[in-house]
Every structure is written in structure tokens, then in C-alpha cells.
Scaffold this motif. Structure first.
Motif, PDB file in Angstrom:
ATOM      1  N   VAL A 375      35.559  36.656  32.762  1.00  0.00           N
ATOM      2  CA  VAL A 375      35.550  36.493  34.217  1.00  0.00           C
ATOM      3  C   VAL A 375      34.402  35.573  34.648  1.00  0.00           C
ATOM      4  CG1 VAL A 375      36.577  38.746  34.696  1.00  0.00           C
ATOM      5  CG2 VAL A 375      34.086  38.528  34.541  1.00  0.00           C
ATOM      6  N   LYS A 376      34.549  34.992  35.809  1.00  0.00           N
ATOM      7  CA  LYS A 376      33.486  34.128  36.330  1.00  0.00           C
ATOM      8  C   LYS A 376      32.326  34.962  36.866  1.00  0.00           C
ATOM      9  CE  LYS A 376      35.991  29.956  37.772  1.00  0.00           C
ATOM     10  NZ  LYS A 376      37.395  30.412  37.608  1.00  0.00           N
ATOM     11  N   TYR A 377      32.682  36.049  37.553  1.00  0.00           N
ATOM     12  CA  TYR A 377      31.651  36.854  38.216  1.00  0.00           C
ATOM     13  C   TYR A 377      31.792  38.325  37.886  1.00  0.00           C
ATOM     14  CZ  TYR A 377      31.208  32.627  40.939  1.00  0.00           C
ATOM     15  OH  TYR A 377      31.026  31.317  41.295  1.00  0.00           O
ATOM     16  N   THR A 378      30.666  38.971  37.839  1.00  0.00           N
ATOM     17  CA  THR A 378      30.676  40.424  37.788  1.00  0.00           C
ATOM     18  C   THR A 378      29.935  40.943  39.018  1.00  0.00           C
ATOM     19  OG1 THR A 378      30.740  40.498  35.380  1.00  0.00           O
ATOM     20  CG2 THR A 378      29.945  42.466  36.500  1.00  0.00           C
ATOM     21  N   VAL A 379      30.552  41.897  39.673  1.00  0.00           N
ATOM     22  CA  VAL A 379      29.909  42.549  40.803  1.00  0.00           C
ATOM     23  C   VAL A 379      29.418  43.900  40.312  1.00  0.00           C
ATOM     24  CG1 VAL A 379      30.229  43.470  43.130  1.00  0.00           C
ATOM     25  CG2 VAL A 379      31.479  41.415  42.411  1.00  0.00           C
ATOM     26  N   ILE A 380      28.143  44.197  40.566  1.00  0.00           N
ATOM     27  CA  ILE A 380      27.584  45.467  40.104  1.00  0.00           C
ATOM     28  C   ILE A 380      27.185  46.320  41.308  1.00  0.00           C
ATOM     29  CG2 ILE A 380      25.785  46.568  38.724  1.00  0.00           C
ATOM     30  CD1 ILE A 380      25.546  43.724  37.314  1.00  0.00           C
TER      31      ILE A 380
END
Length: 416
Positions: A375-380
Motif C-alpha cells: 500500500v502507499k499509505y498506512t493510517v495508524i
RNA sequence: GUGGGCGUAGCCCAGUGGUUAAGGCGCCAGGUUGUGGCCCUGGAGAUCGUGGGUUCAAAUCCCACCGCUCACCCCA
């Protein structure tokens, strides 16, 4: 453990990239050439296929035939042309301005011994132009097939064409061929002895060394064509030349199916080893009449999807990968998970492909999964973020991350 | 339908008669307190295709079946 039945295979996601690629090209080109999609069922009345080849023919013997609960004799679709013609007649497509141009991608079934490029269930892209005897259509169909295959990135394709005459002239040729061959009867291979009696045209196709010499001296069909067939064949060639399509005449090219008349053709990839045809086809001016319609000329081709994929792999053609999710939403704690669930749903509603971390994994393993999903982004989202109504947005390629308001995540991702 | 080669974990594969079937990839978990990709450590995962036979003993030898694969046949 269960296995997929012999000669069939599962198409796994990675393999599907090839299918997507091929199908997209096919759909684009078919509409560009004015062909419309038409799908027929995977099984048909058994009798429908009885028209495509003589009784003892392999393709008839290789059909999957079964009776349903009412006792009706059915067969899994063995090829695409007969069903298309059936649909053409059934729905009165002959009432529309002719020719009707149709295409399909359907599974086809033949009970034969599997090997490379030959499966019990395979898939064909077929295009059929029905209702017009114009040789320009023969050329169009050949051009379409060639353009389809070459636009996939395949190189070294070569087209072979031949004319096998019509009901008027083909019998004369078959007679001449029989007469010629009968002098060599005792020198023929066992298969050819059968062919001589059952399907003399196929004699020309024999690969047995001992038969080659006999084939070389055999009369050529082009010498026996009636004047109409000759004119037609010459026109086809002229059109092809004008279209810049290079082809080779192969007077030994005959096709296995009974319905072909006049033009027949095949496309093969160059290269070592066996040259399996990626596609083939021809004109079939008698089939619709044989199926109970009025005499209706038609021409078409079919290409084997699995064979094309083999060729793409052989030539190391790179195909686009399937789309990947954009965002992975990781969370820590029950409250965070709830927020994550809502966020993922919101992202998806906005058309952003998102994956939610499930289970009770450590953040480390969640990020590992994000990494392997590419994935391009990970949201935490953790306890802190829940309290502040924020989330950490991490760029997976650079590793940079920042804390942003939860409500802005969707619009931030949308911009990228 | 005919003939050849092959069949060891999800994948690649070592092991050709004898204690708990080796390795790599992948997977899972760790390498202190909420962070991936490299590295290190640990772990899970194999009725050795299935069923018979030979033998004190078989993944290893024999037979059959199933499957894969290559060629023929045929076809997309």
C-alpha cells in the motif's frame, strides 16, 4: 483432498493480471471494429454440435455429453461458433442490417489429454461477422485477430491462409486427392489410411515423415477452386496486402471443423518447439443453413486465451499488475479499532481502496502486512489518536509520517 | 486414445533401503515500553500423490491407480 478436475485449473490472482490485460485489449478492439458482445450458455443441446464435424470426428468424441434430469441430451460448449449461429437464428438477428458482428469470451470444453496449451476447459475469444460474403470481411477478421495479438505485445506472429473452396468445387478437389492418394495407399501411415476414408482434406496435415513426400506431390486445392472461390480468395489477399498484413499461403492448411468454406487461416507465434496456433478461423458459409436458417455467409475467428498467456510468458511480455489498495488502516486497542472500522468504510465510500487490520495483531505485524500488501499509505490509530481525534498518516515508501485530524484523512488520501 | 519423463510442507527442492525426512522462499512470533521493508533468533507447517506388494526395515525397490508434464493425435 479435492483437486481441480484434470485439465482444468484455478486462475489465481497473479495469473488474473494476464486475463485482465487480454480482456481489456479484446473488448477495446472489438468495439473499435464494430463487434458487439454476445454470450451463450456453457451448455447447449447436444445436436447443435453435431453440425460442426462428421460423426467420428475427434471433436465430437471429445465432447462432454450428459443428460439432465428431464433426459435431455446436452453438451458442454465445445466451441463458440455454432452457439453464436444458434443465437443469431433464435433471436432473429438476421432481421437487422447485415452483417451482424459479434464477439465473445467463453469457456470451451473438450475431453482430451491435457498438455501445454491444451486443456479440458479453456477459454476462447471469438469474433464472428454474419450475413455477408464480402471478402473484405475475411480480411477484417484476420486483421482484427492479428491486431489483437500484436497489440498484446506478442512478436513474430505469422499468419497462414488458404482457401478450401465451397460446396461446388471442394468435392472435385477431394476426388482428385483421393485418386492421387489411392496409388500410395500401402505407403501411408495408419492415421492417414483412416483419413483417406473419412476426411481426406486432413491428409495434407499429416506430420508423419513417411507421408511428407506424398503430400508434396499431392494436387493443390488452389488449382481446383471454382472461379467464384478463386476470385474471393484473390480479393481477400488483395485486401490483406492493402492493409499491410503479411501472410503466408499454405495450401496444406485445412481446419478440423466441418463447417469451414473458402478462406481458412491460423496465427502462430514464431519460436522453437511446437508451434501451437494462438488463433484460427475462417469462412463458414454453410453452417447457418445447416442449422436450419436461410443460406447465410459468415466468417470469424477464435483465439485461445490460455495459449496467448503461454506466449506472453514465453516472450517475457510484462503485463500491468492488478490494482493495489491505497491505504492500510492499523489500530491499537478496542476504541481505536472502532474508529478504524469507520474510517475504512468512509474511505471506501469515497472510492479509496482501503484495508483494515483485523485480529489482534501487534502494530509491528500490522505494518508488516501493510508492507506486503504494497500500500502507499498506512493510517495508524492508537489510544492517543482516539483521544485527540487524530490519526498518524504514514507514507510507506518514504517512511515519513505525520499526525493529522481524523476527519482530514480521506481528503488527504484523495489528493494523492 | 498412444508413448516417454515426473510426483517429498503453500512454492522451490536435498535425501535411492536403516534412529526424531535436510535446506531455501513464503508464513507466524520475538529482537523491551505504539511502527514495515534489511538483518538476527525462535516457531508452525510433510499421512514423503493414493492403494497394494517385496523386506527384519521403504520417501527410497516392484505393481496398479490418480495427477502433472512432454511428444503424437487433435485443436484455441
Amino acid at each position: 483432498m479435492f483437486k481441480a478436475p484434470r485439465g482444468t485449473s484455478d486462475i489465481l490472482p497473479q495469473e488474473k493480471a494476464y486475463w485482465r490485460y487480454i480482456e481489456e485489449k479484446a473488448v477495446y478492439l472489438c468495439q473499435l471494429y464494430g463487434y458487439q458482445p454476445l454470450n451463450t450458455p456453457v451448455f447447449e443441446d447436444y445436436q447443435l454440435f453435431a453440425h460442426i464435424a462428421p460423426d467420428g470426428a475427434d471433436i465430437i468424441k471429445e465432447m462432454y455429453v450428459f443428460e439432465d434430469r428431464s433426459g435431455q441430451k446436452l453438451a458442454l460448449t465445445a466451441e463458440g461458433t455454432a452457439p453464436i449461429c444458434r443465437a443469431y437464428l433464435e433471436h432473429g438477428l438476421f432481421n437487422l442490417p447485415q452483417p451482424i458482428k459479434l464477439y465473445y469470451i467463453i469457456p470451451a470444453f473438450r475431453y482430451e489429454r491435457p498438455q501445454a496449451g491444451r486443456y479440458r476447459q479453456h477459454h476462447q475469444l471469438g469474433c464472428e461477422a454474419i450475413g455477408d460474403a464480402d471478402p473484405a470481411l475475411d480480411a477484417e477478421v484476420i486483421e482484427l485477430m492479428y491486431r489483437f495479438l500484436s497489440s498484446l505485445g506478442l512478436s513474430g506472429l505469422f499468419i497462414e491462409i488458404n482457401s478450401i473452396g465451397c460446396r461446388q468445387c471442394q468435392p472435385d478437389y477431394v476426388e482428385a486427392l483421393k485418386k492421387y492418394y489411392s496409388a500410395y495407399r500401402d505407403r501411408l501411415c495408419p492415421a492417414c489410411k483412416i483419413r483417406l476414408a473419412r476426411n481426406p482434406l486432413r491428409l495434407l496435415d499429416c506430420k508423419e515423415v513417411s507421408c511428407q513426400e506424398i503430400i508434396t506431390g499431392a494436387p493443390k486445392i488452389t488449382g481446383y477452386l471454382c472461379s467464384e472461390c478463386q476470385t474471393h480468395f484473390q480479393s481477400v489477399q488483395k485486401y490483406l496486402t492493402e492493409l499491410g498484413i503479411s501472410y503466408q499461403l499454405n495450401h496444406r492448411l485445412v481446419r478440423g471443423l466441418d463447417y469451414y468454406t473458402r478462406t481458412v487461416f491460423e496465427v502462430k507465434p514464431e519460436g522453437k518447439g511446437v508451434q501451437i496456433a494462438l488463433g484460427g478461423g475462417g469462412r463458414y458459409d454453410n453452417l447457418i443453413e445447416e442449422l436450419g436458417g436461410k443460406p447465410t455467409p459468415a466468417v470469424g475467428f477464435a483465439a485461445g486465451i490460455e495459449r496467448i498467456i503461454i506466449a506472453l510468458k514465453n516472450q517475457n511480455v510484462i503485463v500491468p499488475t492488478l490494482p493495489k489498495p491505497v491505504a492500510y488502516v492499523a489500530c491499537l486497542g478496542t476504541q481505536a479499532k472502532l474508529e478504524a472500522t469507520k474510517l475504512v468504510s468512509r474511505l471506501r465510500h469515497q472510492g479509496i481502496a482501503a484495508i483494515q487490520a483485523t485480529g489482534d495483531k501487534s502494530l509491528k505485524s500490522q505494518l508488516r502486512q501493510a508492507n506486503s500488501l504494497d500500500v502507499k499509505y498506512t493510517v495508524i490509530i492508537g489510544e492517543k489518536e482516539v483521544a485527540n481525534e487524530t490519526a498518524v498518516l504514514r507514507d510507506m515508501s518514504s517512511g515519513e509520517q505525520k499526525t493529522v485530524p481524523l476527519s482530514e484523512i480521506a481528503s488527504l488520501l484523495e489528493k494523492r
